[in-house]
Design a protein around this motif. Structure first.
Motif, PDB file in Angstrom:
ATOM      1  N   HIS A  40       3.172 -21.406   3.786  1.00  0.00           N
ATOM      2  CA  HIS A  40       2.926 -20.413   2.665  1.00  0.00           C
ATOM      3  C   HIS A  40       1.389 -20.293   2.735  1.00  0.00           C
ATOM      4  O   HIS A  40       0.699 -20.713   2.617  1.00  0.00           O
ATOM      5  N   MET A  41       1.090 -18.776   2.879  1.00  0.00           N
ATOM      6  CA  MET A  41      -0.095 -18.227   2.877  1.00  0.00           C
ATOM      7  C   MET A  41      -0.458 -17.805   1.443  1.00  0.00           C
ATOM      8  O   MET A  41       0.131 -17.089   0.751  1.00  0.00           O
ATOM      9  N   SER A  42      -1.621 -18.098   1.158  1.00  0.00           N
ATOM     10  CA  SER A  42      -2.209 -17.893  -0.302  1.00  0.00           C
ATOM     11  C   SER A  42      -2.671 -16.308  -0.272  1.00  0.00           C
ATOM     12  O   SER A  42      -2.873 -15.393   0.678  1.00  0.00           O
ATOM     13  N   THR A  43      -2.656 -15.591  -1.565  1.00  0.00           N
ATOM     14  CA  THR A  43      -2.849 -14.418  -1.589  1.00  0.00           C
ATOM     15  C   THR A  43      -4.336 -13.900  -1.062  1.00  0.00           C
ATOM     16  O   THR A  43      -4.339 -13.004  -0.377  1.00  0.00           O
ATOM     17  N   SER A  44      -5.174 -14.701  -1.252  1.00  0.00           N
ATOM     18  CA  SER A  44      -6.593 -14.522  -0.889  1.00  0.00           C
ATOM     19  C   SER A  44      -6.549 -14.493   0.656  1.00  0.00           C
ATOM     20  O   SER A  44      -7.454 -13.704   1.305  1.00  0.00           O
ATOM     21  N   THR A  45      -5.976 -15.642   1.195  1.00  0.00           N
ATOM     22  CA  THR A  45      -6.054 -15.353   2.686  1.00  0.00           C
ATOM     23  C   THR A  45      -5.235 -14.166   3.539  1.00  0.00           C
ATOM     24  O   THR A  45      -5.571 -13.574   4.258  1.00  0.00           O
ATOM     25  N   PHE A  46      -4.133 -13.830   2.609  1.00  0.00           N
ATOM     26  CA  PHE A  46      -3.262 -12.727   3.025  1.00  0.00           C
ATOM     27  C   PHE A  46      -4.271 -11.394   3.081  1.00  0.00           C
ATOM     28  O   PHE A  46      -4.393 -10.468   4.212  1.00  0.00           O
ATOM     29  N   PHE A  47      -5.036 -11.056   2.026  1.00  0.00           N
ATOM     30  CA  PHE A  47      -5.760 -10.031   1.752  1.00  0.00           C
ATOM     31  C   PHE A  47      -6.823 -10.221   2.724  1.00  0.00           C
ATOM     32  O   PHE A  47      -7.565  -8.910   3.290  1.00  0.00           O
ATOM     33  N   GLY A  48      -7.583 -11.376   3.039  1.00  0.00           N
ATOM     34  CA  GLY A  48      -8.712 -11.371   3.801  1.00  0.00           C
ATOM     35  C   GLY A  48      -8.180 -11.222   5.320  1.00  0.00           C
ATOM     36  O   GLY A  48      -9.179 -10.428   6.038  1.00  0.00           O
ATOM     37  N   ALA A  49      -7.170 -11.504   5.627  1.00  0.00           N
ATOM     38  CA  ALA A  49      -6.634 -11.233   6.935  1.00  0.00           C
ATOM     39  C   ALA A  49      -6.396  -9.785   7.097  1.00  0.00           C
ATOM     40  O   ALA A  49      -6.597  -9.160   8.145  1.00  0.00           O
ATOM     41  N   SER A  50      -5.799  -9.090   6.022  1.00  0.00           N
ATOM     42  CA  SER A  50      -5.696  -7.823   6.182  1.00  0.00           C
ATOM     43  C   SER A  50      -6.799  -6.955   6.238  1.00  0.00           C
ATOM     44  O   SER A  50      -7.030  -6.092   6.884  1.00  0.00           O
ATOM     45  N   GLN A  51      -7.812  -7.522   5.506  1.00  0.00           N
ATOM     46  CA  GLN A  51      -9.159  -6.783   5.427  1.00  0.00           C
ATOM     47  C   GLN A  51      -9.706  -6.927   6.893  1.00  0.00           C
ATOM     48  O   GLN A  51     -10.330  -5.980   7.323  1.00  0.00           O
ATOM     49  N   ARG A  52      -9.895  -8.087   7.378  1.00  0.00           N
ATOM     50  CA  ARG A  52     -10.138  -8.193   8.860  1.00  0.00           C
ATOM     51  C   ARG A  52      -9.560  -7.426  10.002  1.00  0.00           C
ATOM     52  O   ARG A  52     -10.184  -6.598  10.680  1.00  0.00           O
ATOM     53  N   ARG A  53      -8.408  -7.293   9.758  1.00  0.00           N
ATOM     54  CA  ARG A  53      -7.397  -6.427  10.508  1.00  0.00           C
ATOM     55  C   ARG A  53      -7.796  -4.882  10.578  1.00  0.00           C
ATOM     56  O   ARG A  53      -8.178  -4.100  11.359  1.00  0.00           O
ATOM     57  N   LYS A  54      -8.287  -4.677   9.211  1.00  0.00           N
ATOM     58  CA  LYS A  54      -8.638  -3.078   8.908  1.00  0.00           C
ATOM     59  C   LYS A  54     -10.293  -2.899   9.669  1.00  0.00           C
ATOM     60  O   LYS A  54     -10.519  -1.913  10.398  1.00  0.00           O
ATOM     61  N   GLN A  55     -11.048  -3.911   9.516  1.00  0.00           N
ATOM     62  CA  GLN A  55     -12.395  -3.832  10.052  1.00  0.00           C
ATOM     63  C   GLN A  55     -12.481  -3.763  11.451  1.00  0.00           C
ATOM     64  O   GLN A  55     -12.745  -3.327  12.221  1.00  0.00           O
ATOM     65  N   ASP A  56     -11.439  -4.723  12.046  1.00  0.00           N
ATOM     66  CA  ASP A  56     -11.133  -4.754  13.545  1.00  0.00           C
ATOM     67  C   ASP A  56     -10.734  -3.450  14.044  1.00  0.00           C
ATOM     68  O   ASP A  56     -11.260  -2.834  15.121  1.00  0.00           O
TER      69      ASP A  56
END
Length: 127
Positions: A1-17
């Protein structure tokens, strides 16, 4: 299970990438101040003229990552990038940690301490 903060962190990283990879070569070089550091590393190599210039470059870039590359440098270099300015502030803070001063420091004393780290630090910042 992925936590909400991890999900948004990964999403933000992808956007920055995605944003970073959409930059032109020159935009990328400019954004990360690559030319400043490459030019300065070449200066360092030429100043040292060691038998192993790539080791000199490695030492230089390690000093950039550690934030020691601005010590005793001219203000123009200290001020040229956000990384350099932050490294200088950290050096100033560290200089107070390593001293045994417990009393308040006068502005003139602070300026003298700063100019030990950067000889041509502008006086108007201390008025």
């Amino acid at each position: 299970h992925m936590s909400t903060s991890t999900f948004f962190g990964a999403s933000q990283r992808r956007k920055q990438d995605d944003e970073r990879f959409s930059l032109s070569a020159q935009e990328y070089i400019d954004r990360y101040h690559i030319q400043v550091y490459v030019s300065d590393s070449i200066r360092s190599i030429l100043d040292a003229r060691e038998e192993r210039p790539l080791e000199t470059a490695l030492k230089y870039f390690n000093s950039v990552l550690q934030g020691n590359h601005v010590l005793l440098r001219e203000f123009e270099f200290v001020d040229v990038t956000p990384r350099n300015r932050l490294a200088f502030v950290r050096l100033v803070v560290e200089s107070y940690r390593s001293s045994s001063l417990e009393a308040e420091v006068e502005v003139d004393e602070h300026y003298q301490k700063v100019t030990l780290l950067c000889v041509d630090f502008p006086a108007h910042f201390h008025k």
